[in-house]
Design a protein around this motif. Structure first.
Motif, PDB file in Angstrom:
ATOM      1  N   TRP A  52     -38.623 -64.544  -9.403  1.00  0.00           N
ATOM      2  CA  TRP A  52     -39.419 -65.688  -9.823  1.00  0.00           C
ATOM      3  C   TRP A  52     -40.858 -65.309 -10.157  1.00  0.00           C
ATOM      4  N   GLU A  53     -41.096 -64.041 -10.436  1.00  0.00           N
ATOM      5  CA  GLU A  53     -42.463 -63.557 -10.671  1.00  0.00           C
ATOM      6  C   GLU A  53     -43.190 -64.331 -11.764  1.00  0.00           C
ATOM      7  N   MET A  54     -42.507 -64.632 -12.862  1.00  0.00           N
ATOM      8  CA  MET A  54     -43.171 -65.257 -14.011  1.00  0.00           C
ATOM      9  C   MET A  54     -42.906 -66.758 -14.113  1.00  0.00           C
ATOM     10  N   ALA A  55     -42.303 -67.347 -13.081  1.00  0.00           N
ATOM     11  CA  ALA A  55     -42.021 -68.779 -13.111  1.00  0.00           C
ATOM     12  C   ALA A  55     -43.314 -69.591 -13.156  1.00  0.00           C
ATOM     13  N   THR A  56     -43.266 -70.721 -13.860  1.00  0.00           N
ATOM     14  CA  THR A  56     -44.439 -71.581 -13.988  1.00  0.00           C
ATOM     15  C   THR A  56     -43.990 -72.944 -14.491  1.00  0.00           C
TER      16      THR A  56
END
Length: 355
Positions: free
Chosen positions: A239-243
């Motif tokens: 989920w590093e780039m989740a937004t």
């Protein structure tokens, strides 16, 4: 159908850390851990690194960034853990966060530890042991897309989720931000791609389609299949780039990795998930299915497909820059410069097809 659990391997030398320090930290934050853990590393890890910690009575998963230079907002383990914690009540496929470390004295970097989801993670090819025929592969593919649609339907008005994004203007911010990252990641011989970036800037939609939780790296190797039923997706990882952002941008990013059976040989060589298998939807079929189920207009999806490939090109080039500067000696990154150049050419083919 019997699934094959995802297998961790010996830790690469450059990715090793002080096990005793991590063990001491975890026993202060997680009750009941017994013994000293064994440590294995999961395959992949071109961006952040993932390890399996095997205690006598429990398995845990640790996530940390790689060593070396990194983009300003990338590899933020604390943010990734916060996103997962905030999303878990609304999206049950998120692994539970068990411990977060921001003390550099432990391993020199932030990291977090989460529950281990036992199941199958698909890599390049579909394991024969899954026993999936063409219809089974199709049902798995549809379930994969459905889980993305489920994510995009999560209520973003919850206070813990609302603060993850910046609101309207996501597409414009992404086009400008990834263009700047591309210029910063340049190495000798890399393609300037100014024409691709100019097309994206000129062709971007004037408004976001919607504002929802997006994963930003949704691929088959980031989902976990139930060991007793590989058609049941029980977890979504990385989920590093989740937004909070535009859902079609998320779908475009996912399809950048979608290598289908009739793609050219070069793109076939990049394949890291079994999207070529008989029964898998084509990229066009995925877009049509997503549009029908979500209700969003996908008639002008070309922009999102080009942007997804461009963003992947930037990610590949950022990793290659680390390799070129000697910040990693992982041999799998040696060809990433050529891969980035190919992605630039592929973007141009799609742009030409758009007319």
């Amino acid at each position: 159908m019997t699934a094959v659990p995802d297998q961790a391997r010996d830790v690469r030398d450059e990715d090793a850390f002080d096990i005793a320090r991590v063990d001491a930290f975890l026993k202060q934050h997680i009750d009941g851990l017994e013994g000293m853990p064994t440590v294995k590393q999961f395959p992949g890890g071109a961006s952040n690194l993932t390890y399996l910690l095997g205690y006598a009575n429990r398995e845990l998963v640790l996530r940390r960034p790689p060593r070396g230079a990194k983009a300003k907002s990338a590899h933020d383990m604390l943010r990734e853990a916060r996103v997962m914690h905030a999303l878990k009540p609304s999206y049950p496929y998120v692994p539970a966060i068990l411990a977060i470390c921001d003390d550099a004295a432990v391993i020199g970097q932030d990291f977090y530890v989460m529950e281990r989801l036992n199941g199958t993670i698909l890599r390049r090819d579909l394991p024969a042991e899954l026993g999936l025929d063409r219809d089974g592969v199709r049902r798995l593919c549809l379930a994969f897309v459905d889980r993305l649609i489920d994510l995009h339907r999560v209520d973003t008005q919850q206070p813990a989720l609302r603060e993850l994004g910046k609101g309207e203007g996501y597409i414009a911010r992404q086009v400008a931000g990834w263009s700047e990252r591309w210029r910063q990641a340049a190495t000798e011989g890399s393609d300037p791609c100014e024409d691709v970036m100019a097309w994206l800037a000129a062709s971007q939609p004037p408004h976001d389609n919607a504002s929802c939780v997006i994963h930003n790296d949704y691929r088959f190797d980031n989902v976990v299949l139930a060991p007793e039923n590989p058609l049941d997706i029980i977890g979504v990882l990385d989920w590093e780039m989740a937004t909070i952002g535009d859902p079609l941008m998320d779908l475009g990013g996912s399809l950048a990795y979608w290598v289908q059976a009739d793609d050219d040989k070069v793109f076939q060589s990049f394949r890291r998930q079994p999207t070529h298998e008989a029964g898998m939807l084509s990229r066009a079929e995925v877009v049509a299915y997503y549009g029908k189920r979500s209700g969003l207009d996908v008639s002008r999806f070309g922009f999102y497909e080009v942007f997804g490939l461009f963003r992947l090109m930037v990610i590949i080039q950022q990793i290659y820059r680390r390799y070129a500067l000697g910040q990693t000696n992982n041999p799998q990154f040696a060809g990433f410069g050529d891969a980035a150049r190919y992605m630039g050419m592929r973007c141009r083919r799609l742009i030409a097809a758009e007319g």
